[in-house]
Every structure is written in C-alpha cells, then in structure tokens.
Design a protein around this motif. Structure first.
Motif, PDB file in Angstrom:
ATOM      1  N   SER A 157       0.810  -1.224   0.000  1.00 20.32           N
ATOM      2  CA  SER A 157       0.000   0.000   0.000  1.00 20.32           C
ATOM      3  C   SER A 157       0.845   1.276   0.000  1.00 20.32           C
ATOM      4  CB  SER A 157      -0.941   0.006   1.211  1.00 20.32           C
ATOM      5  OG  SER A 157      -0.203   0.011   2.414  1.00 20.32           O
ATOM      6  N   SER A 272      -7.219  -2.273 -12.142  1.00 18.73           N
ATOM      7  CA  SER A 272      -7.522  -0.840 -12.303  1.00 18.73           C
ATOM      8  C   SER A 272      -8.350  -0.327 -11.123  1.00 18.73           C
ATOM      9  CB  SER A 272      -8.222  -0.574 -13.639  1.00 18.73           C
ATOM     10  OG  SER A 272      -9.409  -1.303 -13.673  1.00 18.73           O
ATOM     11  N   ASP A 275      -5.821   0.191  -8.324  1.00 15.54           N
ATOM     12  CA  ASP A 275      -4.979   1.365  -8.598  1.00 15.54           C
ATOM     13  C   ASP A 275      -5.757   2.647  -8.319  1.00 15.54           C
ATOM     14  OD1 ASP A 275      -2.899  -0.267  -9.234  1.00 15.54           O
ATOM     15  OD2 ASP A 275      -3.136  -0.092 -11.412  1.00 15.54           O
ATOM     16  N   SER A 276      -7.053   2.662  -8.678  1.00 15.77           N
ATOM     17  CA  SER A 276      -7.799   3.902  -8.423  1.00 15.77           C
ATOM     18  C   SER A 276      -8.093   4.066  -6.925  1.00 15.77           C
ATOM     19  CB  SER A 276      -9.032   4.022  -9.314  1.00 15.77           C
ATOM     20  OG  SER A 276     -10.034   3.190  -8.853  1.00 15.77           O
ATOM     21  N   LEU A 278      -5.974   3.198  -4.555  1.00  7.55           N
ATOM     22  CA  LEU A 278      -4.718   3.727  -3.998  1.00  7.55           C
ATOM     23  C   LEU A 278      -4.610   5.229  -4.281  1.00  7.55           C
ATOM     24  CD1 LEU A 278      -2.226   0.834  -4.894  1.00  7.55           C
ATOM     25  CD2 LEU A 278      -2.989   1.494  -2.610  1.00  7.55           C
ATOM     26  N   ARG A 279      -4.982   5.625  -5.496  1.00 12.14           N
ATOM     27  CA  ARG A 279      -4.939   7.060  -5.836  1.00 12.14           C
ATOM     28  C   ARG A 279      -5.919   7.851  -4.972  1.00 12.14           C
ATOM     29  NH1 ARG A 279      -4.363   5.284 -11.091  1.00 12.14           N
ATOM     30  NH2 ARG A 279      -6.593   5.417 -11.474  1.00 12.14           N
ATOM     31  N   GLN A 280      -7.113   7.296  -4.822  1.00 12.33           N
ATOM     32  CA  GLN A 280      -8.151   7.952  -4.020  1.00 12.33           C
ATOM     33  C   GLN A 280      -7.670   8.177  -2.585  1.00 12.33           C
ATOM     34  OE1 GLN A 280     -11.757   5.555  -4.283  1.00 12.33           O
ATOM     35  NE2 GLN A 280     -12.287   6.199  -2.216  1.00 12.33           N
ATOM     36  N   HIS A 281      -6.926   7.221  -2.036  1.00 19.09           N
ATOM     37  CA  HIS A 281      -6.421   7.346  -0.663  1.00 19.09           C
ATOM     38  C   HIS A 281      -5.039   8.018  -0.620  1.00 19.09           C
ATOM     39  CE1 HIS A 281      -9.729   5.232   1.199  1.00 19.09           C
ATOM     40  NE2 HIS A 281      -9.603   4.237   0.353  1.00 19.09           N
ATOM     41  N   ARG A 282      -4.594   8.524  -1.762  1.00 20.19           N
ATOM     42  CA  ARG A 282      -3.285   9.194  -1.866  1.00 20.19           C
ATOM     43  C   ARG A 282      -2.143   8.333  -1.357  1.00 20.19           C
ATOM     44  NH1 ARG A 282      -4.753  14.417  -3.006  1.00 20.19           N
ATOM     45  NH2 ARG A 282      -6.852  14.938  -2.316  1.00 20.19           N
ATOM     46  N   GLN A 284       1.077   5.601  -2.161  1.00 23.37           N
ATOM     47  CA  GLN A 284       2.070   5.425  -3.222  1.00 23.37           C
ATOM     48  C   GLN A 284       2.375   3.965  -3.500  1.00 23.37           C
ATOM     49  OE1 GLN A 284       4.762   8.153  -1.211  1.00 23.37           O
ATOM     50  NE2 GLN A 284       4.775   9.357  -3.098  1.00 23.37           N
ATOM     51  N   GLY A 286       1.777  -0.063  -4.995  1.00 23.39           N
ATOM     52  CA  GLY A 286       1.634  -0.618  -6.332  1.00 23.39           C
ATOM     53  C   GLY A 286       1.928  -2.108  -6.328  1.00 23.39           C
TER      54      GLY A 286
END
Ligand code: ADP
Ligand code: MG
Length: 320
Positions: A157, A272, A275-276, A278-282, A284, A286
């Motif tokens: 995460s 996907s 990945d979105s 992770l982006r939503q929760h800011r 880094q 992967g």
C-alpha cells in the motif's frame, strides 16, 4: 499507584470521544458494548516494551501514536472498522509531562480513526504499554492471510523500508538523514480506510510489521502458494534507495520491519479498481509481484534472481 492513578484515569476518561455502540465506558469494573448486528468482532492486541520496541527517551507523543497505530494496522489488515480499544500502562513513575504528551499522541489518533478508549489498567513497573483494539467486519467478509490464489497480483500500500532506515538514523548507524524515514518509524499511518475498501476485492491481506519477506511469507504459507516479486518494483523513499546503494544491502526493504503498510493479493482483473483506490487514498503503493503455484519466494532484480539471507525480524530467535 494510589491517588495519582485515579486522577490519571479521570483525566483520560474526560478526553475520550464516545461512540454510540458503547453502553458503558471507563469507570466500572468492565466496559459494556453492543456488537453491531450482522458483524463479527475483530480483536487484536500489541505490546510495546522499552528497549525492545522503542528506545529510551523516545518522544512520548510518538509512542502514544505508534502504540495505537500498530493495533489499528492489524484491524486494517483484516478489513475491520475500528470501534473500541483498551490501554494497559506500566510506568516507572507518574510523570505528568510524559503522560500528557503520551495521551495527546494516543487520543488524537484515536479521534481521527473513530476508535473509543473504553478501559484499561495502570500499574507501576518498567515502562511497557499494551493496547487491545476491537473492530467490526460484516460477517464472513474479513480479509484473511489464507486466501491468496495463483495468478493474484501482490500489492503493497505504500513505501517500504522507511521505518527501518529511520531506526538506523536514530541509532546513528548511518550518516544519511531523512525526516520522512524517522516519521515512518515513529508516526506510522494505519491504512484503516484502504483495508475496509479492500473487502470483496483482495483475496489475502496482512500488515507489514516484521518485514515484507516475513509477512508476505505468512500469506504464502497460510495460502499454500508461492510468489515471485521484483525488488525494483517495491516503492521506496529515495533515502532508502541511497542506503541500499551505499551499503550494498539490496535486500534491506525486504528485511526491515515496522512500516505498517498493507501487503495484499488481488485477482488481476481488479488491477484498475485497486490502482484507483490507492490514488483515491493518496497512497504510493503498487504491484510488486505475482502469486505462483510453486512454494517459496522468488525475488528478482530487473529479471535476475537474488539470494537473500534472513527472514526479517523475529522475536525469540533460537537460543534467546
Ligand atoms: P479494577 O481494579 O476494577 O480493575 P481499575 O482501578 O484498574 O479497576 O480501573 C478503574 C477504571 O479505569 C476501569 O474502568 C478501567 O478500565 C479504567 N482504566 C484504568 N487504567 C486505565 C488506562 N490506562 N486507560 C484507560 N482506562 C483505564
Ligand atoms: Mg485494574
């Protein structure tokens, strides 16, 4: 600890943020709670002992934060929503400044994660503290270590190895310095919201406390599968990369513990969506690898197999 103990308990009780499911909080022989319908209770406990889990002289506010954070991280790893906690404090003396700072660190993290302190114990002795945390998870939906499937993608995460470098810096074992690494060690952020969002998406999940190698190893043995990961895909602070290059210790991010990021596996068609999230929760994080059929962990570096020694941090190693 006498009158001071009761004053302390009164001060703690006055600062707690109550939840509606609580029937009775601090003050009686037991707390009373109502378990929400359709849910299972997730229960975890962690202890921190001076000179073992933290260095003497560590900022008490950071200690209070971290003690709760490591328990919240266990709830996150199961996909549970935090509800209640208890706090057992063993202290050499009732130092009001130390206690004030400790409580501030503890209770402000409790408030931001909506977990209510409903009881505890206060005793005199060598400094050690224990938190038990309770959370709810819809019946049957907890994330387990044992459900990873061949072909799953393996995610972390966030950045790995920062806390380990922070410890090297605090122990003056490196000339590097990086505030982000110290923060990773002393003020880890539990991935509470991500853990809950991974319910119904992740097959298996664990939080990284003993080191990626050891903790991913627990998923592999519980799930009876193997994994192949690429060390270059592991998200790391620039300072951690520098440390690895300077010392030649390529496996450092795999071995060092205390990061409290989540490591989880998901079917590849969910990539996907994850990945979105992770982006939503800011975050880094992967993909670092894939679950395979043959048991064991194969660590690659840019396509080449690596040989690594050790398995992360273990208590009670043979002979101790
Ligand atoms: P008992 O002797 O019946 O166990 P205590 O005197 O130890 O009761 O505690 C009184 C109340 O204060 C209890 O509700 C207990 O849960 C709470 N308490 C004691 N220590 C702490 C602490 N460090 N943090 C939160 N609550 C505490
Ligand atoms: Mg007691």
């Amino acid at each position: 600890m006498g009158q001071g103990e009761f004053d302390l308990i009164r001060r703690i009780a006055a600062r707690v943020s109550p939840r509606q499911e609580t029937r009775l909080g601090i003050g009686d022989d037991c707390a009373l709670v109502q378990i929400p319908q359709g849910h299972e209770l997730a229960i975890t406990v962690d202890t921190m002992v001076e000179d073992i889990h933290f260095l003497k002289g560590t900022d008490p506010g950071h200690l209070g934060h971290k003690l709760l954070a490591v328990n919240l991280s266990d709830l996150a790893a199961m996909g549970a929503e935090p509800l209640w906690c208890t706090l057992a404090l063993t202290l050499p003396e009732l130092d009001p400044l130390w206690i004030e700072a400790f409580l501030e660190g503890f209770l402000s993290l409790a408030k931001s994660h909506h977990i209510e302190l409903i009881g505890g114990d206060t005793t005199q002795g060598p400094r050690a503290m224990t938190v038990q945390a309770l959370g709810k998870v819809p019946t049957g939906q907890a994330l387990r270590r044992s459900h990873a499937k061949v072909g799953d993608l393996i995610y972390v995460s966030g950045q790995i190895g920062g806390a380990g470098l922070g410890l090297k810096i605090r122990q003056s074992l490196t000339t590097l310095s990086d505030k982000a690494a110290i923060d990773a060690l002393e003020c880890p952020t539990p991935r509470t919201a991500l853990g809950q969002d991974l319910r119904g998406i992740a097959h298996a999940c664990i939080d990284i406390s003993d080191g990626l190698l050891a903790d991913l190893g627990h998923i592999l043995s519980a799930s009876k599968v193997g994994a192949s990961i690429d060390i270059e895909a592991i998200p790391q602070l620039a300072s951690v990369r520098s440390y690895c290059t300077l010392t030649g210790d390529i496996g450092f991010p795999l071995m060092s513990g205390d990061d409290y990021e989540l490591c989880f596996t998901v079917p590849s068609d969910k990539r996907s969506q994850v990945d979105s999230l992770l982006r939503q929760h800011r975050l880094q994080g992967g993909v670092i690898g894939v679950i395979v059929k043959s048991p064991g962990l194969d660590v690659q570096q840019g396509g080449k197999a690596l040989q690594l020694k050790g398995k992360g941090y273990e208590h009670f190693k043979s002979g101790t």
